[in-house]
Design an enzyme around this catalytic site. Structure first.
Site, PDB file in Angstrom:
ATOM      1  N   GLY A 156     -71.970  33.603  34.855  1.00 32.47           N
ATOM      2  CA  GLY A 156     -72.520  32.429  35.008  1.00 32.47           C
ATOM      3  C   GLY A 156     -71.665  31.714  33.433  1.00 32.47           C
ATOM      4  NE  ARG A 157     -74.734  26.265  32.669  1.00 30.42           N
ATOM      5  CZ  ARG A 157     -75.322  26.894  32.853  1.00 30.42           C
ATOM      6  NH1 ARG A 157     -76.002  27.993  33.210  1.00 30.42           N
ATOM      7  NH2 ARG A 157     -75.912  25.412  33.469  1.00 30.42           N
ATOM      8  CB  ILE A 158     -73.172  33.530  28.955  1.00 32.75           C
ATOM      9  CG1 ILE A 158     -74.536  31.930  28.146  1.00 32.75           C
ATOM     10  CG2 ILE A 158     -73.527  34.487  27.484  1.00 32.75           C
ATOM     11  CD1 ILE A 158     -75.874  32.290  27.726  1.00 32.75           C
ATOM     12  CB  THR A 179     -76.816  39.525  25.253  1.00 31.41           C
ATOM     13  OG1 THR A 179     -76.057  38.768  25.327  1.00 31.41           O
ATOM     14  CG2 THR A 179     -76.152  39.404  23.723  1.00 31.41           C
ATOM     15  CB  SER A 180     -78.818  38.662  30.038  1.00 29.27           C
ATOM     16  OG  SER A 180     -79.669  40.052  30.502  1.00 29.27           O
ATOM     17  NE  ARG A 181     -84.855  35.012  28.913  1.00 28.99           N
ATOM     18  CZ  ARG A 181     -84.269  34.566  28.146  1.00 28.99           C
ATOM     19  NH1 ARG A 181     -83.637  35.128  26.685  1.00 28.99           N
ATOM     20  NH2 ARG A 181     -84.244  33.012  27.930  1.00 28.99           N
ATOM     21  CD  GLU A 208     -86.711  39.240  23.439  1.00 22.56           C
ATOM     22  OE1 GLU A 208     -87.308  37.910  22.877  1.00 22.56           O
ATOM     23  OE2 GLU A 208     -85.877  39.150  24.471  1.00 22.56           O
ATOM     24  CG  HIS A 235     -83.913  36.961  22.254  1.00 24.33           C
ATOM     25  ND1 HIS A 235     -85.305  37.248  22.630  1.00 24.33           N
ATOM     26  CD2 HIS A 235     -83.277  35.692  22.004  1.00 24.33           C
ATOM     27  CE1 HIS A 235     -84.810  35.672  23.805  1.00 24.33           C
ATOM     28  NE2 HIS A 235     -83.322  35.229  23.636  1.00 24.33           N
ATOM     29  CB  ALA A 264     -77.119  36.327  21.011  1.00 26.07           C
TER      30      ALA A 264
HETATM   31  C1  GLV Z   1     -82.513  32.593  24.771  1.00 27.22           C
HETATM   32  O1  GLV Z   1     -82.205  34.043  25.043  1.00 27.22           O
HETATM   33  C2  GLV Z   1     -81.807  31.443  25.789  1.00 27.22           C
HETATM   34  O2  GLV Z   1     -82.326  31.971  26.790  1.00 27.22           O
HETATM   35  O3  GLV Z   1     -81.794  30.295  25.151  1.00 27.22           O
END
Ligand code: GLV
Length: 369
Positions: free
Chosen positions: A160-162, A264-266, A295, A317, A319
């Site tokens: 996807g985008r990231i 860096t997702s979930r 978290e 968390h 990023a």
């Molecule tokens: C951060 O984790 C977001 O979903 O923006």
């Protein structure tokens, strides 16, 4: 135009809150840095607020939507991920919810890239050595070495985008790229990157030709030196291709013993017990994480085990936590600005009041979109 909408924000969002107030909105902001208790969110929603500004820490489910039945008009979340908002419940109560995609894409991918460098080049270990005054000599390989990133093979899990932004960054480091996505493939983008790779090789700007291609998950994991995760969290029943615990004992064992995992997702996309075991037993070389199953990370999390400390980088968390990305009031630049604009669009009936045309609304399907 003055408005009289009542809003409850579960956290402060800087100047974007003032922007709402300057438009006449009555905005109450939860004053503490921690998430408010759910009972308080329910109390505020029951009191008849028009809009709720939320973070990924707030559980927004049937109970919340039921409490706001007939009054709650919009939930606007300052995050791209929205796994804390129950989409089916929002749809049942016909409440649009918005998110802040796009504005954090590059910040998040950049952070993932830097995490990869930080764990592979052992930045933390090296700095700690110096700070603890243990730097006694320069030596060709002592006390330890790291692994280069440039020219290596990375698996991008989720395009996807990231994920696509991460691919652009990795291309700059002449990495070979294995792409996997259970749901969405962007072959045009991949072809464009390959054309750039071919051009810089043909012009003699790099010595080795590098490549990019879509493959199946097993192939991606088995061949990669780095695996970077960029999928949304989808639990069983939410998708035909759930991503919950996509990284488990089986998939972690598929990775090379020299490979690194970056997430860096979930958090729940990775089974943390399995990952701690993989690090302890050296099925993989290391991991760098920004997100966790729960978290903040529990004091007794197996990821804090001192036995794996030198191979496991842990971040809070963080990023998207860059100044402009988080707080710009400009909806084309900042999460706060985009979050507030999403709320304004719905409440002030922008786009002729057609929710399906509002760019930041997620659940357009509930409104015929
Ligand atoms: C951060 O984790 C977001 O979903 O923006």
């Amino acid at each position: 135009m003055k408005n009289s909408f009542r809003i409850f924000a579960t956290c402060d969002m800087g100047d974007s809150i003032n922007l709402l107030r300057s438009r006449g909105y009555d905005v109450e902001v939860y004053p503490k840095p921690e998430a408010p208790p759910k009972s308080l969110i329910l109390e505020k929603v029951r009191s008849g607020i028009d809009g709720l500004l939320t973070t990924l820490r707030d559980p927004i489910d049937a109970e919340v939507f039921a409490a706001g039945a007939g009054t709650l008009k919009v939930v606007s979340q300052i995050a791209v991920g929205f796994d804390n908002i129950n989409r089916a419940d929002a749809n049942k109560y016909k409440v649009p919810f918005t998110h802040t995609a796009d504005v954090l894409t590059d910040a998040t991918a950049e952070f993932a890239f830097l995490l990869m460098g930080s764990v592979a080049r052992r930045m933390w270990n090296a700095e700690r050595l110096l700070r603890e005054n243990q730097w006694g000599f320069w030596h060709p390989y002592l006390p330890f070495l790291g692994d280069e990133v440039a020219g290596k093979t990375i698996a991008i899990i989720g395009t996807g985008r990231i994920g696509l932004s991460m691919i652009r960054k990795c291309s700059g480091f002449d990495m070979n790229i294995l792409c996997y996505d259970p749901a969405y493939q962007n072959h045009d983008f991949v072809q464009g990157i390959q054309e750039i790779k071919d051009l810089i090789f043909a012009r003699g700007l790099v010595k080795e030709k590098s490549w990019i291609k879509y493959v199946e998950l097993t192939e991606a994991l088995a061949q990669a030196d780095f695996v970077s995760v960029h999928v949304p969290l989808l639990r069983e029943g939410e998708s035909k291709m759930p991503t919950y615990h996509l990284f488990n004992e089986t998939t972690l064992r598929t990775m090379k013993p020299t490979a690194y995992l970056i997430n860096t997702s979930r958090g729940p996309v990775v089974d943390e017990q399995a990952l701690a075991k993989a690090l302890r037993e050296k099925w993989i070389a290391g991991a760098a994480l920004d997100v966790y199953e729960k978290e903040p990370l529990a004091a007794d999390s197996p990821l804090r085990d001192p036995a794996i400390e030198d191979r496991c980088r842990l971040y809070p968390h963080f990023a998207s936590a860059a100044r402009i990305t988080r707080l710009s009031t400009d909806p084309t630049k900042g999460m706060a600005g985009r979050c507030v604009q999403g709320l304004i669009d719905v409440l002030e009936c922008n786009y002729g009041g057609d929710i399906t045309k509002m760019p930041y609304v997620v659940n357009k399907e509930a409104f015929g979109g």
